[in-house]
Scaffold this motif. Structure first.
Motif, PDB file in Angstrom:
ATOM      1  N   LEU A 149      56.218  43.660  74.236  1.00 11.66           N
ATOM      2  CA  LEU A 149      55.102  44.310  73.114  1.00 11.66           C
ATOM      3  C   LEU A 149      54.861  43.444  72.129  1.00 11.66           C
ATOM      4  N   GLN A 159      51.387  54.834  66.831  1.00  9.77           N
ATOM      5  CA  GLN A 159      52.190  54.758  65.817  1.00  9.77           C
ATOM      6  C   GLN A 159      51.904  55.677  64.659  1.00  9.77           C
ATOM      7  N   ALA A 161      54.826  50.892  67.769  1.00  7.87           N
ATOM      8  CA  ALA A 161      54.471  51.634  68.929  1.00  7.87           C
ATOM      9  C   ALA A 161      53.591  50.910  69.983  1.00  7.87           C
ATOM     10  N   THR A 162      53.207  51.423  70.964  1.00  4.24           N
ATOM     11  CA  THR A 162      52.369  50.678  71.868  1.00  4.24           C
ATOM     12  C   THR A 162      50.861  50.618  71.536  1.00  4.24           C
ATOM     13  N   VAL A 219      61.816  49.812  69.055  1.00  2.00           N
ATOM     14  CA  VAL A 219      60.599  49.903  70.086  1.00  2.00           C
ATOM     15  C   VAL A 219      61.010  50.912  71.234  1.00  2.00           C
ATOM     16  N   VAL A 220      59.826  51.500  71.679  1.00  5.61           N
ATOM     17  CA  VAL A 220      58.565  51.675  71.034  1.00  5.61           C
ATOM     18  C   VAL A 220      58.445  53.033  70.310  1.00  5.61           C
ATOM     19  N   TYR A 275      56.488  41.618  67.935  1.00  6.91           N
ATOM     20  CA  TYR A 275      57.703  42.097  67.685  1.00  6.91           C
ATOM     21  C   TYR A 275      58.263  41.386  66.396  1.00  6.91           C
TER      22      TYR A 275
END
Length: 213
Positions: free
Chosen positions: A42, A177, A171-172, A142-143, A45
């Motif tokens: 992701l 999010q 989030a992705t 995450v996530v 981070y």
């Protein structure tokens, strides 16, 4: 943020964290999802490390246990459920499933392995928390829209009071999010931030719901 008509029926909630009743749950901050060489990294981070470390250090200073969740899967399963939807990832007992070094996880912390999105699903997390007489959780990692959210849902379902610091989660994508934190704030817990959680541990300050307030 304005609330939709349905979600506007939320009850206002404030939380005072009690170190004798609280635990910090760090979800899936593992190499596989964060570090170069991981199979499902992701991006970004690094932005989480500062807020997460601040909460972990404040928790330790207050005597609050820190629990690290590892997404880890066994090879040679005929039907590994997560892999049915996602790229194969997180082989157990490999570098991939270790907590990133940036966060300073300790061997004497509690470490829980999960094979599904929720840290509660068929793990011993609930039993462990009950043995510690914990009923308040600070959850992040995450996530946000998958494993964090699934863990928060299950925590709510079985009776825990849950706080999610938004800036310690990713989030992705921005849409996911915002939507996930909105739903958590209006239906499953309290969405706050790192500053408020640290102040709650250090000075006993009350945490308010940032989104639904």
């Amino acid at each position: 943020m304005s609330l939709d008509v349905f979600s506007a029926h939320v009850n206002e909630q404030q939380v005072t964290l009690d170190p004798t009743r609280c635990a910090v749950i760090v979800v899936d901050m593992i190499n596989e999802f964060c570090k170069p060489g991981g199979r499902m990294v992701l991006p970004g981070y690094e932005a989480l490390v500062g807020p997460q470390r601040a909460i972990v250090e404040a928790a330790r200073a207050a005597g609050v246990p820190v629990i690290w969740i590892h997404d880890a899967h066994r090879p040679n399963m005929r039907h590994e459920r997560e892999w049915a939807k996602r790229t194969e990832h997180g082989l157990e007992n490999t570098w991939a499933t270790e907590i990133i070094e940036d966060l300073g996880a300790r061997p004497d912390d509690i470490h829980v392995t999960k094979r599904r999105y929720s840290a509660f699903f068929q793990t011993d997390l609930d039993l462990t928390l009950k043995d510690m007489k914990v009923d308040q959780l600070v959850v992040f990692g995450v996530v946000t829209n998958i494993c964090v959210r699934s863990t928060v849902h299950d925590a709510f379902f079985i009776g825990y009071e849950v706080v999610v610091p938004a800036d310690a989660c990713a989030a992705t994508g921005p849409r996911e999010q915002e939507s996930s934190l909105y739903d958590i704030a209006t239906h499953f817990g309290v969405v706050s931030d790192t500053k408020s959680v640290v102040a709650a541990f250090n000075q006993g300050e009350t945490i308010s719901n940032l989104i639904a307030a």
